[in-house]
Design a protein around this motif. Structure first.
Motif, PDB file in Angstrom:
ATOM      1  N   GLU A 505     -12.430   9.472 -24.431  1.00  0.00           N
ATOM      2  CA  GLU A 505     -12.467   9.152 -23.005  1.00  0.00           C
ATOM      3  C   GLU A 505     -13.897   9.212 -22.468  1.00  0.00           C
ATOM      4  O   GLU A 505     -14.252   8.455 -21.558  1.00  0.00           O
ATOM      5  N   LEU A 506     -14.715  10.109 -23.042  1.00  0.00           N
ATOM      6  CA  LEU A 506     -16.121  10.180 -22.618  1.00  0.00           C
ATOM      7  C   LEU A 506     -16.853   8.882 -22.939  1.00  0.00           C
ATOM      8  O   LEU A 506     -17.659   8.389 -22.128  1.00  0.00           O
ATOM      9  N   ARG A 507     -16.590   8.349 -24.105  1.00  0.00           N
ATOM     10  CA  ARG A 507     -17.247   7.091 -24.470  1.00  0.00           C
ATOM     11  C   ARG A 507     -16.862   5.995 -23.480  1.00  0.00           C
ATOM     12  O   ARG A 507     -17.707   5.197 -23.059  1.00  0.00           O
ATOM     13  N   ASP A 511     -19.050   3.702 -20.013  1.00  0.00           N
ATOM     14  CA  ASP A 511     -19.013   2.256 -19.761  1.00  0.00           C
ATOM     15  C   ASP A 511     -18.293   1.916 -18.466  1.00  0.00           C
ATOM     16  O   ASP A 511     -18.551   0.863 -17.878  1.00  0.00           O
ATOM     17  N   ALA A 512     -17.399   2.796 -18.028  1.00  0.00           N
ATOM     18  CA  ALA A 512     -16.566   2.491 -16.855  1.00  0.00           C
ATOM     19  C   ALA A 512     -17.097   3.106 -15.567  1.00  0.00           C
ATOM     20  O   ALA A 512     -16.412   3.094 -14.548  1.00  0.00           O
ATOM     21  N   PHE A 552     -17.456  19.186 -19.985  1.00  0.00           N
ATOM     22  CA  PHE A 552     -17.662  18.020 -20.847  1.00  0.00           C
ATOM     23  C   PHE A 552     -19.072  17.897 -21.423  1.00  0.00           C
ATOM     24  O   PHE A 552     -19.260  17.214 -22.438  1.00  0.00           O
ATOM     25  N   LEU A 553     -20.073  18.542 -20.835  1.00  0.00           N
ATOM     26  CA  LEU A 553     -21.428  18.403 -21.379  1.00  0.00           C
ATOM     27  C   LEU A 553     -21.562  18.925 -22.822  1.00  0.00           C
ATOM     28  O   LEU A 553     -22.287  18.321 -23.624  1.00  0.00           O
ATOM     29  N   ALA A 564     -27.408   8.650 -24.082  1.00  0.00           N
ATOM     30  CA  ALA A 564     -26.842   7.643 -23.179  1.00  0.00           C
ATOM     31  C   ALA A 564     -26.561   8.231 -21.807  1.00  0.00           C
ATOM     32  O   ALA A 564     -26.793   7.587 -20.773  1.00  0.00           O
ATOM     33  N   LEU A 565     -26.069   9.481 -21.776  1.00  0.00           N
ATOM     34  CA  LEU A 565     -25.776  10.123 -20.495  1.00  0.00           C
ATOM     35  C   LEU A 565     -27.063  10.370 -19.700  1.00  0.00           C
ATOM     36  O   LEU A 565     -27.124  10.116 -18.484  1.00  0.00           O
ATOM     37  N   THR A 566     -28.113  10.862 -20.381  1.00  0.00           N
ATOM     38  CA  THR A 566     -29.377  11.125 -19.697  1.00  0.00           C
ATOM     39  C   THR A 566     -29.946   9.843 -19.100  1.00  0.00           C
ATOM     40  O   THR A 566     -30.427   9.826 -17.955  1.00  0.00           O
TER      41      THR A 566
END
Length: 765
Positions: A505-507, A511-512, A552-553, A564-566
């Protein structure tokens, strides 16, 4: 529509493919007519039936065999050609007999027809041998011995029946030799059929069935003919004469079928059935030799029976060696070569057996602490010796029926049965006590410790993989706690199905655009103005609602998504800050940077590109890094910070005071700000924390750094910070993190007027 040429080509292809089958159908039609004719005309020679039809039913199959060989290539062509030539030779002998019989005469013995007949068995044997050698190349010697045993046993049994024919032959040497050659040829055919059938596991399949049945029918016809001649009951023109025609037709039918290009495989399911034939052959040979004491048996049968027993003895010896080797290999496959303990395979087998009984079990996973240091310091040979001593050391701590295995490296597993009053932790404690006793290795005395994770069956898992996974989770929990024993706790299982689902779900969330930013103001302690805003990431989860970073981190870091998150957070925060500044709100923004991002050599270039894309001055951006982040790779960290500093961005050390950053290292860092961890503001008015805060503020100012205090929860803490000379404060007492829209309204409603960024005197950037 097809052209005339295309129709001719297509017709030729159909004829080439279906031609042999058309000829085969004709052969079977002729054979049926021959059998019907034999049954209707009675004994005696009848030219149309015994002459023409009889000859056609032998010549045409032989001709088809030769013609078919011309359509094949390589070894298959040679095999079919030998079979065809042998059949042609036999059919030529039959035509000779028919021609002589048609004149009312009896063929002489021996004649050219006899020599033609006797060419058939050796040529057929050569053909079959070549094909078997090609298809069964690489098979074990035991397969060939099984085949030889079956062949010899069948030949010995048939030799008993045909013995009188061999011993009763009279006349000159040539007459005796030819007379004896017929039963010996039949022995060869029968032995070939049985040997091939055993080699292929009694289910040869494909064209083999037609060929072997054809040879068996052919040999049977020979034997029946020989016995009738011996008892003077044979008459020309009886259904017995159709046996040879049937055999040759079966051979031709089998040859017309294409064989597989791959080597035949003897399935394991057929091996037990195939072994019955050698066993029967051995019994038959024994019976023949025993009966030979009371009844006259031909020397050929005796020799064949003796050879059968010799082959059986050799086969038994090979089987014994194979069983011994298989047992040794099985033991080796289930044993750890270094320690002599069982290995992972043994563990799986043991657990599968015990779990099938629903017996309560405990599985303990034992991992030695600091084992790598022993290998690195004393050498791997000392580490190996330590592992070898562990089996004898730990085994006395277990009960009979318990299992100790080595899984690999310095990791061991223990399976113990549990009675009504047994406590699995007690077993683990006994193991730890045994480890404390000194190990004497290469002149060095060592005392070991271990981390042990345990799980229970069937309540926590009912299969081997589940038990090992849960024991592994518990073992890492014990290792994180500094060693000792931990029982599996589902609530602490970071490897659960829910965790895997969250990772996926994180991936999708990246994108969402489900990851959103909230901003918490940072205020000047003396004047109350807003100095900046820290961007804090949140996950707007579609099922679980708004999730905070601590949920979640850690998964983001473990799954390699932090980069990607950063990038996403950095781009969103810079874009929002540029929008605020464009609307007249002169604020800066702070973004947290992880260890993996700091070690990325491309980070400064990405930061520069983001600032340029959104038109935000570098001085409006602060990057926050924790002490642990900086200490992951100090040299690379300093290099990356220097490149970031050259861009003009502000740099801050977050959670200061909770890590291991030395003052000498701190002095080297090109940073502008220290953020004091919120832990030091807990009960700051009535504890020693006030002195820590005071000294940290003085240190920051001495290094010309700004000091930001996190976790300001009440007015008393803010007043104390003001008296101590703190520069900036951040916490719920001042403002909670808010979405960007609320921040805009909050900033405009501030009674202190327009927010500004207040650098500390002497600070750079």
């Amino acid at each position: 529509m097809w052209t005339v040429t295309e129709r001719r080509v297509a017709g030729a292809r159909v004829l080439h493919r279906r031609g042999p089958m058309v000829v085969v159908a004709l052969l079977w039609t002729l054979l049926a007519c021959f059998v019907v004719g034999l049954g209707r005309h009675g004994d005696g020679f009848e030219p149309l039936v015994d002459g023409w039809l009889g000859s056609l039913t032998t010549v045409l199959p032989a001709a088809l065999l030769v013609a078919t060989s011309r359509t094949r290539t390589g070894p298959e062509r040679r095999e079919l050609l030998l079979l065809g030539v042998g059949s042609l030779a036999w059919s030529a002998g039959g035509v000779y007999v028919v021609l002589v019989s048609a004149q009312g005469a009896t063929p002489p013995f021996p004649s050219w027809g006899d020599f033609a007949f006797l060419c058939f068995p050796p040529l057929v044997f050569a053909s079959v041998a070549l094909r078997v050698r090609r298809e069964l190349r690489g098979f074990q010697a035991s397969v060939w011995l099984d085949s030889a045993l079956g062949a010899l046993g069948a030949a010995a049994a048939l030799a008993v029946v045909l013995g009188p024919l061999v011993s009763g032959a009279t006349g000159g040497p040539v007459v005796v030799a030819v007379a004896a050659a017929y039963p010996l040829a039949d022995l060869l055919l029968v032995a070939t059929v049985v040997g091939v059938a055993v080699a292929y596991g009694l289910r040869p399949g494909g064209s083999w069935i037609w060929i072997l049945v054809g040879l068996l029918v052919f040999a049977t016809s020979d034997v029946v003919y020989a016995l009738r001649v011996a008892h003077d009951t044979y008459a020309l023109g009886t259904p017995v004469d159709a046996g040879w025609s049937l055999g040759l037709t079966l051979l031709a039918t089998g040859a017309a079928r294409r064989t597989s290009a791959q080597a035949a495989v003897r399935p394991h399911s057929q091996e037990r059935v195939a072994l019955a034939v050698p066993a029967l052959a051995t019994v038959t040979a024994l019976v023949i030799l025993v009966l030979g004491r009371w009844e006259p048996i031909s020397p050929v049968a005796t020799v064949l029976a003796g050879l059968t027993l010799v082959a059986a003895a050799v086969r038994t010896q090979i089987a014994f060696r194979q069983l011994t080797r298989m047992f040794d290999l099985g033991q080796q496959a289930r044993t750890d070569s270094l320690t002599g303990l069982g290995n992972r395979r043994m563990l799986h087998e043991h657990l599968a057996t015990r779990l099938a009984t629903d017996e309560p079990l405990a599985v303990l996973l034992v991992d030695l602490d600091h084992f790598k240091e022993i290998n690195d310091t004393l050498g791997h040979h000392v580490g190996d010796e330590l592992l070898r001593q562990l089996g004898p050391r730990l085994t006395p701590a277990l009960r009979e029926g318990d299992l100790l295995v080595r899984l690999g490296g310095d990791e061991f597993a223990v399976v113990v049965g549990l009675g009504p009053f047994d406590v699995p932790e007690a077993v683990a404690e006994r193991l730890l006590e045994r480890l404390v006793e000194p190990f004497h290795l290469d002149g060095v005395t060592l005392r070991m410790s271990a981390s042990i994770g345990l799980t229970l069956a069937p309540e926590q898992a009912a299969d081997t993989n589940g038990l090992l996974q849960r024991a592994d989770v518990a073992m890492y929990a014990a290792k994180a706690a500094g060693g000792g024993v931990r029982r599996y706790d589902p609530a602490r299982d970071q490897h659960s199905r829910e965790r895997l689902r969250t990772i996926e779900e994180l991936r999708d969330a990246l994108d969402a655009d489900e990851l959103v930013l909230h901003y918490q103001p940072q205020c000047d302690v003396a004047g109350g103005g807003v100095v900046g805003l820290e961007a804090l990431v949140r996950w707007q989860h579609p099922r679980r609602g708004l999730l905070y970073p601590d949920s979640f981190l850690p998964l983001v870091e473990q799954t390699g998504l932090m980069g990607a998150l950063t990038s996403k957070v950095l781009d969103g925060a810079v874009a929002q800050c540029a929008a605020w500044r464009a609307s007249g709100l002169d604020v800066g923004v702070s973004v947290n940077v992880s260890a993996s991002s700091l070690l990325d050599q491309a980070l400064p270039d990405r930061v520069s590109a983001v600032l340029a894309r959104h038109g935000l001055p570098a001085s409006a951006l602060t990057l926050e890094l924790t002490e642990s982040t900086l200490m992951a790779d100090p040299e690379t960290g300093v290099e990356t910070l220097s490149r970031l500093k050259s861009l003009g961005v502000w740099l801050s050390i977050d959670d200061y005071g909770t890590g291991y950053c030395s003052l000498s290292y701190l002095q080297r860092l090109p940073v502008d700000e220290l953020k004091l961890d919120r832990a030091f503001l807990v009960d700051v008015g009535r504890s020693r924390n006030a002195e820590i805060v005071r000294s940290t503020i003085d240190l920051a100012h001495a290094l010309e750094l700004r000091l930001v205090a996190e976790g300001v929860e009440d007015e008393a803490s803010l007043d104390l910070l003001r008296r101590l000379g703190c520069d900036t404060a951040q916490g719920f007492h001042l403002a909670r993190p808010m979405p960007a829209e609320q921040v805009s309204c909050w900033l405009r409603d501030r009674s202190t007027g327009r927010p500004v960024r207040w650098p500390v005197a002497g600070a750079t950037g």
